[in-house]
Design a protein around this motif. Structure first.
Motif, PDB file in Angstrom:
ATOM      1  N   LEU A   1     -14.517  52.612 -19.194  1.00 30.93           N
ATOM      2  CA  LEU A   1     -14.710  51.608 -20.238  1.00 30.93           C
ATOM      3  C   LEU A   1     -14.105  50.278 -19.805  1.00 30.93           C
ATOM      4  CD1 LEU A   1     -13.720  53.509 -23.521  1.00 30.93           C
ATOM      5  CD2 LEU A   1     -15.999  52.681 -22.948  1.00 30.93           C
ATOM      6  N   LEU A   2     -14.672  49.216 -20.338  1.00 28.19           N
ATOM      7  CA  LEU A   2     -14.074  47.899 -20.195  1.00 28.19           C
ATOM      8  C   LEU A   2     -13.755  47.396 -21.599  1.00 28.19           C
ATOM      9  CD1 LEU A   2     -13.283  45.401 -18.541  1.00 28.19           C
ATOM     10  CD2 LEU A   2     -15.634  44.589 -18.786  1.00 28.19           C
ATOM     11  N   ALA A   3     -12.462  47.233 -21.895  1.00 27.18           N
ATOM     12  CA  ALA A   3     -12.035  46.684 -23.186  1.00 27.18           C
ATOM     13  C   ALA A   3     -11.601  45.248 -22.952  1.00 27.18           C
ATOM     14  CB  ALA A   3     -10.887  47.508 -23.764  1.00 27.18           C
ATOM     15  N   ILE A   4     -12.186  44.328 -23.699  1.00 24.49           N
ATOM     16  CA  ILE A   4     -11.880  42.913 -23.519  1.00 24.49           C
ATOM     17  C   ILE A   4     -11.217  42.358 -24.771  1.00 24.49           C
ATOM     18  CG2 ILE A   4     -12.831  40.632 -23.066  1.00 24.49           C
ATOM     19  CD1 ILE A   4     -15.030  41.959 -21.494  1.00 24.49           C
ATOM     20  N   TYR A   5     -10.013  41.864 -24.592  1.00 23.92           N
ATOM     21  CA  TYR A   5      -9.243  41.267 -25.686  1.00 23.92           C
ATOM     22  C   TYR A   5      -9.459  39.756 -25.669  1.00 23.92           C
ATOM     23  CZ  TYR A   5      -5.106  39.185 -27.916  1.00 23.92           C
ATOM     24  OH  TYR A   5      -4.268  38.425 -28.682  1.00 23.92           O
TER      25      TYR A   5
ATOM     26  N   VAL B   1      -8.565  35.356 -22.774  1.00 20.00           N
ATOM     27  CA  VAL B   1      -9.384  36.562 -22.631  1.00 20.00           C
ATOM     28  C   VAL B   1      -8.737  37.461 -21.583  1.00 20.00           C
ATOM     29  CG1 VAL B   1     -11.619  37.480 -21.914  1.00 20.00           C
ATOM     30  CG2 VAL B   1     -11.514  35.382 -23.279  1.00 20.00           C
ATOM     31  N   LYS B   2      -8.515  38.718 -21.950  1.00 19.59           N
ATOM     32  CA  LYS B   2      -7.860  39.654 -21.024  1.00 19.59           C
ATOM     33  C   LYS B   2      -8.673  40.945 -20.954  1.00 19.59           C
ATOM     34  CE  LYS B   2      -3.193  37.837 -21.714  1.00 19.59           C
ATOM     35  NZ  LYS B   2      -3.113  37.241 -20.372  1.00 19.59           N
ATOM     36  N   PRO B   3      -9.204  41.265 -19.780  1.00 21.51           N
ATOM     37  CA  PRO B   3      -9.963  42.505 -19.621  1.00 21.51           C
ATOM     38  C   PRO B   3      -9.055  43.683 -19.266  1.00 21.51           C
ATOM     39  CG  PRO B   3     -10.113  41.212 -17.623  1.00 21.51           C
ATOM     40  CD  PRO B   3      -9.255  40.419 -18.578  1.00 21.51           C
ATOM     41  N   PHE B   4      -9.351  44.844 -19.823  1.00 22.11           N
ATOM     42  CA  PHE B   4      -8.633  46.072 -19.497  1.00 22.11           C
ATOM     43  C   PHE B   4      -9.661  47.109 -19.049  1.00 22.11           C
ATOM     44  CE2 PHE B   4      -5.572  43.881 -22.023  1.00 22.11           C
ATOM     45  CZ  PHE B   4      -4.342  44.263 -21.511  1.00 22.11           C
ATOM     46  N   VAL B   5      -9.602  47.484 -17.787  1.00 24.07           N
ATOM     47  CA  VAL B   5     -10.512  48.482 -17.248  1.00 24.07           C
ATOM     48  C   VAL B   5      -9.904  49.861 -17.473  1.00 24.07           C
ATOM     49  CG1 VAL B   5     -11.764  49.272 -15.215  1.00 24.07           C
ATOM     50  CG2 VAL B   5     -11.292  46.828 -15.526  1.00 24.07           C
ATOM     51  N   ILE B   6     -10.576  50.677 -18.275  1.00 23.46           N
ATOM     52  CA  ILE B   6     -10.053  51.987 -18.657  1.00 23.46           C
ATOM     53  C   ILE B   6     -10.803  53.057 -17.879  1.00 23.46           C
ATOM     54  CG2 ILE B   6      -9.615  53.562 -20.577  1.00 23.46           C
ATOM     55  CD1 ILE B   6      -9.841  51.081 -22.418  1.00 23.46           C
ATOM     56  N   PRO B   7     -10.161  53.720 -16.927  1.00 21.54           N
ATOM     57  CA  PRO B   7     -10.860  54.703 -16.092  1.00 21.54           C
ATOM     58  C   PRO B   7     -11.317  55.914 -16.895  1.00 21.54           C
ATOM     59  CG  PRO B   7      -8.751  54.039 -15.133  1.00 21.54           C
ATOM     60  CD  PRO B   7      -8.752  53.562 -16.553  1.00 21.54           C
TER      61      PRO B   7
ATOM     62  N   GLY C   1      -0.127  43.517 -21.186  1.00 21.88           N
ATOM     63  CA  GLY C   1      -0.227  43.766 -22.618  1.00 21.88           C
ATOM     64  C   GLY C   1       0.975  43.306 -23.416  1.00 21.88           C
ATOM     65  N   GLU C   2       2.160  43.441 -22.832  1.00 18.85           N
ATOM     66  CA  GLU C   2       3.375  43.090 -23.569  1.00 18.85           C
ATOM     67  C   GLU C   2       3.592  41.579 -23.690  1.00 18.85           C
ATOM     68  OE1 GLU C   2       6.642  45.029 -21.737  1.00 18.85           O
ATOM     69  OE2 GLU C   2       6.151  47.012 -22.517  1.00 18.85           O
ATOM     70  N   LYS C   3       2.922  40.793 -22.847  1.00 21.01           N
ATOM     71  CA  LYS C   3       3.135  39.348 -22.863  1.00 21.01           C
ATOM     72  C   LYS C   3       2.312  38.638 -23.930  1.00 21.01           C
ATOM     73  CE  LYS C   3       4.258  39.137 -17.933  1.00 21.01           C
ATOM     74  NZ  LYS C   3       3.860  38.581 -16.605  1.00 21.01           N
ATOM     75  N   GLU C   4       1.276  39.286 -24.428  1.00 22.74           N
ATOM     76  CA  GLU C   4       0.393  38.663 -25.415  1.00 22.74           C
ATOM     77  C   GLU C   4       0.631  39.296 -26.778  1.00 22.74           C
ATOM     78  OE1 GLU C   4      -2.701  36.418 -27.158  1.00 22.74           O
ATOM     79  OE2 GLU C   4      -1.819  36.194 -25.173  1.00 22.74           O
ATOM     80  N   PRO C   5       1.231  38.571 -27.715  1.00 27.69           N
ATOM     81  CA  PRO C   5       1.491  39.120 -29.050  1.00 27.69           C
ATOM     82  C   PRO C   5       0.200  39.597 -29.721  1.00 27.69           C
ATOM     83  CG  PRO C   5       2.650  37.046 -28.739  1.00 27.69           C
ATOM     84  CD  PRO C   5       1.725  37.181 -27.582  1.00 27.69           C
ATOM     85  N   GLY C   6       0.241  40.817 -30.227  1.00 25.10           N
ATOM     86  CA  GLY C   6      -0.913  41.354 -30.941  1.00 25.10           C
ATOM     87  C   GLY C   6      -1.883  42.118 -30.076  1.00 25.10           C
ATOM     88  N   LEU C   7      -1.768  41.987 -28.752  1.00 25.54           N
ATOM     89  CA  LEU C   7      -2.738  42.648 -27.875  1.00 25.54           C
ATOM     90  C   LEU C   7      -2.589  44.168 -27.910  1.00 25.54           C
ATOM     91  CD1 LEU C   7      -3.661  41.521 -24.269  1.00 25.54           C
ATOM     92  CD2 LEU C   7      -3.513  43.917 -24.885  1.00 25.54           C
ATOM     93  N   MET C   8      -1.373  44.651 -27.733  1.00 23.64           N
ATOM     94  CA  MET C   8      -1.164  46.090 -27.669  1.00 23.64           C
ATOM     95  C   MET C   8      -1.549  46.784 -28.966  1.00 23.64           C
ATOM     96  SD  MET C   8      -0.178  46.939 -24.648  1.00 23.64           S
ATOM     97  CE  MET C   8       0.631  48.510 -24.847  1.00 23.64           C
ATOM     98  N   SER C   9      -1.218  46.176 -30.095  1.00 22.47           N
ATOM     99  CA  SER C   9      -1.526  46.810 -31.379  1.00 22.47           C
ATOM    100  C   SER C   9      -3.027  46.865 -31.627  1.00 22.47           C
ATOM    101  CB  SER C   9      -0.824  46.076 -32.526  1.00 22.47           C
ATOM    102  OG  SER C   9      -1.206  44.714 -32.560  1.00 22.47           O
TER     103      SER C   9
ATOM    104  N   LEU D   1      -5.477  46.846 -29.284  1.00 21.94           N
ATOM    105  CA  LEU D   1      -6.076  47.783 -28.337  1.00 21.94           C
ATOM    106  C   LEU D   1      -5.767  49.219 -28.724  1.00 21.94           C
ATOM    107  CD1 LEU D   1      -7.702  48.042 -25.731  1.00 21.94           C
ATOM    108  CD2 LEU D   1      -5.548  47.909 -24.446  1.00 21.94           C
ATOM    109  N   THR D   2      -4.524  49.473 -29.140  1.00 21.40           N
ATOM    110  CA  THR D   2      -4.150  50.820 -29.564  1.00 21.40           C
ATOM    111  C   THR D   2      -4.966  51.262 -30.769  1.00 21.40           C
ATOM    112  OG1 THR D   2      -1.882  50.521 -28.764  1.00 21.40           O
ATOM    113  CG2 THR D   2      -2.244  52.270 -30.370  1.00 21.40           C
TER     114      THR D   2
END
Length: 334
Positions: free
Chosen positions: A101-105, A113-119, A139-147, A149-150
């Motif tokens: 998967l490719l998850a794009i924040y 824009v930050k892409p996360f490639v999920i194997p 993920g930890e540097k961008e407020p709100g990103l981790m929550s 995506l999770t």
């Protein structure tokens, strides 16, 4: 300390949700080998021009297909910032193997824009290590990103476990040819000088004729890639006849209708816009090059057939303009 614990908790939740989600999704289409570390890097480097409109496309040897055809997940927190997550399934273009998967924040305020490639579950360890590093150090540097995506991954996982992923299962059962937009080897491609040759003889850098829908003119374009696929492919067809013969003559049709055939999902350019060949109905208008006038003229569909023949090898061209001509009829890359 409290913020550090919260970040750690979100990181762990995201990692666990990802692992469960990937196992559920790729169990439906499991393959012997999965994403490699090099593929992970190549997918991460893909740039998407319009996240809201580009739901399916090919790039750098991969196919990106919006997960379940869903729009973006949208979050508006108390800080007033709108954040979005876009999900794409990723396939290898060569053999349509599921890779992940490719998850794009996207932060709508900053434009970040930050892409996360999920194997996928069968991915190489290097691909998983790279993804975990991304979660930790990006993920930890961008407020709100981790929550965000999770939440997205957890929600998708929950839907699958509850049986709500029927659509995903159906999507996972797609045959490879559903991603192969192609023509038979003998399909005639119109070259820039007006001559033609079989699509199986076309090579990268060949100059073919193309159609610019904005200016409604014919233009030359370069072939950037030739895709070939082997298997068992059914070709659909539409029969065309010139519009002028239908409107300017009261006698029966003088010209024998011409056949255009391709896989049913291959897009053609109709008078009302892009449409898969298999969805084109009798009475619709397609565009065709007239060699006598060197102009594009309208042809009317007089008959359609869902099955014309089956072939074991099919071809598609990628061009700089996104269009080319087969049987002098305007078609699109994908």
């Amino acid at each position: 300390m409290k913020n550090n614990l919260l970040s750690l908790l979100l990181f762990l939740c995201c990692a666990v949700a990802t692992q469960f989600f990937s196992q559920r999704v790729w169990a439906q289409t499991a393959t012997a080998t999965g994403m490699t570390g090099d593929q992970w890097k190549a997918i991460k480097a893909i740039k998407i021009a319009n996240l809201d409109k580009d739901t399916y496309f090919k790039s750098s040897g991969f196919i990106l297909d919006r997960y379940e055809e869903r729009p973006a997940y949208v979050f508006t927190y108390s800080d007033g910032v709108t954040r979005k997550i876009y999900l794409y399934k990723v396939f290898a273009a060569e053999d349509t193997k599921d890779l992940g998967l490719l998850a794009i924040y996207k932060n709508e305020k900053s434009g970040e824009v930050k892409p996360f490639v999920i194997p996928g579950a069968n991915a190489d360890r290097k691909a998983w290590d790279a993804y975990i590093d991304e979660l930790k150090y990006v993920g930890e540097k961008e407020p709100g990103l981790m929550s965000t995506l999770t939440f997205v991954l957890s929600r998708e996982m929950a839907g699958l476990m509850a049986g709500g992923g029927a659509k995903a299962e159906e999507s996972g059962d797609k045959k490879k040819e559903e991603y192969n937009f192609c023509f038979a080897a003998d399909a005639s491609v119109t070259l820039a000088d007006g001559t033609s040759k079989s699509i199986s003889d076309v090579t990268p850098n060949d100059v073919v004729m193309s159609y610019d829908a904005k200016t409604k003119t014919l233009v030359p374009t370069n072939v950037t890639r030739v895709d070939t696929h082997e298997g068992n492919f059914t070709l659909a067809g539409v029969w065309l006849t010139p519009m002028q013969e239908l409107t300017a003559d009261t006698r029966p049709i003088l010209t024998k209708p011409m056949l255009v055939e391709a896989t049913a999902n291959h897009p053609v350019l109709t008078a009302t816009g892009r449409k898969p060949l298999g969805n084109v109905a009798a009475g619709e208008i397609l565009l065709r090059y007239d060699a006598a006038t060197r102009q594009v003229v309208t042809y009317k569909v007089v008959k359609t057939e869902s099955v014309i023949r089956s072939v074991n090898k099919v071809y598609n061209l990628a061009t700089k303009s996104g269009t080319y001509l087969v049987g002098d009829v305007v078609v699109l890359d994908k």
